[in-house]
Scaffold this motif. Structure first.
Motif, PDB file in Angstrom:
ATOM      1  N   HIS A 179       0.773  -1.210  -0.161  1.00 32.79           N
ATOM      2  CA  HIS A 179       0.134  -0.058   0.013  1.00 32.79           C
ATOM      3  C   HIS A 179       0.731   1.136  -0.005  1.00 32.79           C
ATOM      4  O   HIS A 179       2.092   1.225   0.746  1.00 32.79           O
ATOM      5  CB  HIS A 179      -0.661   0.099   1.184  1.00 32.79           C
ATOM      6  CG  HIS A 179      -1.889   0.908   1.281  1.00 32.79           C
ATOM      7  ND1 HIS A 179      -1.941   2.269   1.358  1.00 32.79           N
ATOM      8  CD2 HIS A 179      -3.405   0.750   0.895  1.00 32.79           C
ATOM      9  CE1 HIS A 179      -2.859   2.867   1.239  1.00 32.79           C
ATOM     10  NE2 HIS A 179      -3.715   1.877   1.046  1.00 32.79           N
ATOM     11  N   PRO A 180       0.552   2.204  -0.796  1.00 30.03           N
ATOM     12  CA  PRO A 180       1.429   3.210  -0.979  1.00 30.03           C
ATOM     13  C   PRO A 180       1.914   4.063   0.433  1.00 30.03           C
ATOM     14  O   PRO A 180       2.963   4.800   0.518  1.00 30.03           O
ATOM     15  CB  PRO A 180       0.856   4.394  -1.938  1.00 30.03           C
ATOM     16  CG  PRO A 180      -0.744   3.766  -2.026  1.00 30.03           C
ATOM     17  CD  PRO A 180      -0.576   2.440  -1.564  1.00 30.03           C
ATOM     18  N   TRP A 181       0.817   4.081   1.346  1.00 31.07           N
ATOM     19  CA  TRP A 181       1.035   4.804   2.578  1.00 31.07           C
ATOM     20  C   TRP A 181       0.552   4.158   3.961  1.00 31.07           C
ATOM     21  O   TRP A 181       0.893   4.529   5.088  1.00 31.07           O
ATOM     22  CB  TRP A 181       0.291   6.307   2.553  1.00 31.07           C
ATOM     23  CG  TRP A 181      -1.200   6.408   2.404  1.00 31.07           C
ATOM     24  CD1 TRP A 181      -2.028   5.968   3.561  1.00 31.07           C
ATOM     25  CD2 TRP A 181      -1.792   6.374   1.085  1.00 31.07           C
ATOM     26  NE1 TRP A 181      -3.298   6.117   2.968  1.00 31.07           N
ATOM     27  CE2 TRP A 181      -3.461   6.516   1.833  1.00 31.07           C
ATOM     28  CE3 TRP A 181      -1.583   6.663   0.189  1.00 31.07           C
ATOM     29  CZ2 TRP A 181      -4.297   6.595   0.726  1.00 31.07           C
ATOM     30  CZ3 TRP A 181      -2.373   6.766  -1.005  1.00 31.07           C
ATOM     31  CH2 TRP A 181      -3.923   6.532  -0.458  1.00 31.07           C
ATOM     32  N   ARG A 182      -0.152   2.904   3.720  1.00 33.76           N
ATOM     33  CA  ARG A 182      -0.365   2.228   5.009  1.00 33.76           C
ATOM     34  C   ARG A 182       0.560   0.902   4.851  1.00 33.76           C
ATOM     35  O   ARG A 182       1.108   0.385   4.086  1.00 33.76           O
ATOM     36  CB  ARG A 182      -1.570   1.794   4.990  1.00 33.76           C
ATOM     37  CG  ARG A 182      -2.674   2.949   5.015  1.00 33.76           C
ATOM     38  CD  ARG A 182      -4.056   2.500   4.909  1.00 33.76           C
ATOM     39  NE  ARG A 182      -4.961   3.726   4.959  1.00 33.76           N
ATOM     40  CZ  ARG A 182      -6.128   3.846   4.424  1.00 33.76           C
ATOM     41  NH1 ARG A 182      -6.718   2.565   3.552  1.00 33.76           N
ATOM     42  NH2 ARG A 182      -7.034   4.786   4.653  1.00 33.76           N
ATOM     43  N   ASN A 183       0.850   0.360   6.202  1.00 26.13           N
ATOM     44  CA  ASN A 183       1.589  -0.595   6.536  1.00 26.13           C
ATOM     45  C   ASN A 183       1.118  -1.699   6.297  1.00 26.13           C
ATOM     46  O   ASN A 183       0.923  -2.671   7.064  1.00 26.13           O
ATOM     47  CB  ASN A 183       2.201  -0.387   7.881  1.00 26.13           C
ATOM     48  CG  ASN A 183       3.435  -1.433   8.037  1.00 26.13           C
ATOM     49  OD1 ASN A 183       4.145  -1.597   7.115  1.00 26.13           O
ATOM     50  ND2 ASN A 183       3.460  -1.993   9.186  1.00 26.13           N
ATOM     51  N   ARG A 184       0.533  -2.087   4.961  1.00 24.97           N
ATOM     52  CA  ARG A 184       0.022  -3.443   4.677  1.00 24.97           C
ATOM     53  C   ARG A 184       0.114  -3.551   3.091  1.00 24.97           C
ATOM     54  O   ARG A 184       0.543  -2.621   2.468  1.00 24.97           O
ATOM     55  CB  ARG A 184      -1.553  -3.597   5.034  1.00 24.97           C
ATOM     56  CG  ARG A 184      -2.251  -2.241   4.468  1.00 24.97           C
ATOM     57  CD  ARG A 184      -3.643  -2.467   5.260  1.00 24.97           C
ATOM     58  NE  ARG A 184      -4.709  -1.305   4.917  1.00 24.97           N
ATOM     59  CZ  ARG A 184      -5.228  -1.034   3.814  1.00 24.97           C
ATOM     60  NH1 ARG A 184      -5.155  -2.173   2.838  1.00 24.97           N
ATOM     61  NH2 ARG A 184      -5.955  -0.203   3.465  1.00 24.97           N
ATOM     62  N   VAL A 185      -0.433  -4.731   2.566  1.00 23.51           N
ATOM     63  CA  VAL A 185      -0.345  -5.103   1.325  1.00 23.51           C
ATOM     64  C   VAL A 185      -1.654  -4.836   0.677  1.00 23.51           C
ATOM     65  O   VAL A 185      -2.704  -4.946   1.540  1.00 23.51           O
ATOM     66  CB  VAL A 185       0.222  -6.466   0.773  1.00 23.51           C
ATOM     67  CG1 VAL A 185       1.647  -6.378   1.442  1.00 23.51           C
ATOM     68  CG2 VAL A 185      -0.621  -7.424   1.375  1.00 23.51           C
ATOM     69  N   THR A 186      -1.909  -4.699  -0.631  1.00 25.43           N
ATOM     70  CA  THR A 186      -3.180  -4.494  -1.282  1.00 25.43           C
ATOM     71  C   THR A 186      -3.112  -4.900  -2.534  1.00 25.43           C
ATOM     72  O   THR A 186      -2.098  -5.374  -3.079  1.00 25.43           O
ATOM     73  CB  THR A 186      -3.621  -3.038  -1.170  1.00 25.43           C
ATOM     74  OG1 THR A 186      -4.860  -2.908  -1.646  1.00 25.43           O
ATOM     75  CG2 THR A 186      -2.571  -2.200  -2.047  1.00 25.43           C
ATOM     76  N   LEU A 187      -4.296  -4.896  -3.286  1.00 30.46           N
ATOM     77  CA  LEU A 187      -4.410  -4.975  -4.857  1.00 30.46           C
ATOM     78  C   LEU A 187      -5.432  -4.398  -5.309  1.00 30.46           C
ATOM     79  O   LEU A 187      -6.493  -4.969  -5.180  1.00 30.46           O
ATOM     80  CB  LEU A 187      -4.225  -6.413  -5.084  1.00 30.46           C
ATOM     81  CG  LEU A 187      -4.093  -6.944  -6.403  1.00 30.46           C
ATOM     82  CD1 LEU A 187      -2.519  -6.414  -7.168  1.00 30.46           C
ATOM     83  CD2 LEU A 187      -4.237  -8.384  -6.769  1.00 30.46           C
ATOM     84  N   SER A 188      -5.180  -3.317  -6.063  1.00 29.49           N
ATOM     85  CA  SER A 188      -6.498  -2.674  -6.719  1.00 29.49           C
ATOM     86  C   SER A 188      -6.678  -3.003  -8.075  1.00 29.49           C
ATOM     87  O   SER A 188      -7.568  -2.428  -8.475  1.00 29.49           O
ATOM     88  CB  SER A 188      -5.973  -1.329  -6.637  1.00 29.49           C
ATOM     89  OG  SER A 188      -5.931  -0.723  -5.426  1.00 29.49           O
ATOM     90  N   VAL A 189      -5.471  -3.650  -8.830  1.00 31.33           N
ATOM     91  CA  VAL A 189      -5.667  -3.917 -10.168  1.00 31.33           C
ATOM     92  C   VAL A 189      -5.931  -5.471 -10.219  1.00 31.33           C
ATOM     93  O   VAL A 189      -5.024  -6.139  -9.907  1.00 31.33           O
ATOM     94  CB  VAL A 189      -4.564  -3.430 -10.906  1.00 31.33           C
ATOM     95  CG1 VAL A 189      -4.973  -3.561 -12.546  1.00 31.33           C
ATOM     96  CG2 VAL A 189      -4.932  -1.705 -10.722  1.00 31.33           C
ATOM     97  N   ALA A 190      -7.161  -6.052 -10.576  1.00 35.82           N
ATOM     98  CA  ALA A 190      -7.295  -7.497 -10.526  1.00 35.82           C
ATOM     99  C   ALA A 190      -8.659  -7.767 -11.492  1.00 35.82           C
ATOM    100  O   ALA A 190      -9.782  -7.097 -11.425  1.00 35.82           O
ATOM    101  CB  ALA A 190      -7.565  -8.047  -9.454  1.00 35.82           C
ATOM    102  N   ASP A 191      -8.278  -8.973 -12.361  1.00 28.08           N
ATOM    103  CA  ASP A 191      -9.433  -9.409 -13.078  1.00 28.08           C
ATOM    104  C   ASP A 191     -10.459 -10.227 -12.248  1.00 28.08           C
ATOM    105  O   ASP A 191     -11.743  -9.996 -12.572  1.00 28.08           O
ATOM    106  CB  ASP A 191      -8.977 -10.383 -14.294  1.00 28.08           C
ATOM    107  CG  ASP A 191      -8.380  -9.841 -15.472  1.00 28.08           C
ATOM    108  OD1 ASP A 191      -8.836  -8.420 -15.665  1.00 28.08           O
ATOM    109  OD2 ASP A 191      -7.534 -10.109 -16.051  1.00 28.08           O
TER     110      ASP A 191
END
Length: 239
Positions: A179-191
């Motif tokens: 994540h760009p500013w939070r201390n975790r992972v994410t995924l915004s772009v997905a099929d």
């Protein structure tokens, strides 16, 4: 740059900007994971040459997107290696084309809209590949099964896979990003957004302590586990 080592196995991250490419060395074998973009070919090749690599035993593509496949055909010719991918991605590699993934939130939907309306030829097309093999059927035998395993980590794309080395480090492609500013992972772009979190569970089930993404730095098991709990709370609206 060497970023991981266990027993006789090592993983080097090659210094690309657009997409991290990883070289697995072990058991007198050398396998590259992902091939970057054409504009960074010289950087990638120089990294391999600096490590004394004159031949690759294989090139694994974590999924068929142009920032992971741009140099695949070139590397296959230069280093004499087969290409391995999940079955669903083989046709795209052979055609030298990919399609932008849909978004799971407003940011991802904007990215998808921009990429589909204004496709960048350098990313949407690349040199078509030959000798592309099913990673689940044909990769066995290059490494011992206990040393390197392939797991499905779909969500970002239908053909997404991760490469697990010694049950300690996993090269995950775009299974998640920091994540760009939070201390975790994410995924915004997905099929297939509904498969993202289950794929994180698959990664944790491997027992790995380290996760090596295509974009960003090495991620700890603790961060992924905390991110999974956070995502489940949001998904099910629990406290």
């Amino acid at each position: 740059m060497q970023i991981w080592e266990k027993d006789e196995f090592r993983i080097h991250r090659l210094g690309n900007f657009r997409c991290n490419c990883y070289l697995i060395l072990g058991g007198q074998k050398a396998v590259l994971v992902d091939a970057g973009v054409k504009s960074e070919r010289k950087i990638l090749v120089k990294g391999l040459e600096t490590l004394g690599i004159t031949r690759l035993d294989g090139l694994i593509i974590t999924h068929n997107h142009g920032d992971h496949t741009g140099n695949a055909a070139y590397l296959q010719k230069r280093f004499g290696c087969p290409i391995f991918a999940q079955a669903e991605g083989i046709a795209g590699l052979q055609a030298g084309r990919w399609v932008a993934p849909k978004g799971t939130d407003i940011f991802g939907k904007i990215v998808y809209a921009v990429e589909t309306k204004f496709p960048a030829k350098a990313f949407s097309q690349y040199e078509s590949c030959v000798d592309v093999r099913d990673v689940f059927e044909d990769f066995q035998g290059i490494f011992q099964a206990d040393d390197v395993q392939i797991v499905r980590t779909e969500g970002h794309t239908v053909d997404s896979i991760s490469v697990v080395v010694k049950q300690d480090a996993a090269i995950i492609g775009d299974a998640f990003v920091l994540h760009p500013w939070r201390n975790r992972v994410t995924l915004s772009v997905a099929d297939e957004g509904e498969k993202v979190v289950p794929s994180w569970e698959v990664l944790l089930e491997t027992g790995c302590r380290y996760f090596l993404p295509a974009h960003g730095r090495v991620t700890s098991r603790e961060m992924l586990a905390n991110s999974l709990l956070f995502s489940k709370k949001i998904r099910y609206n629990t406290k």
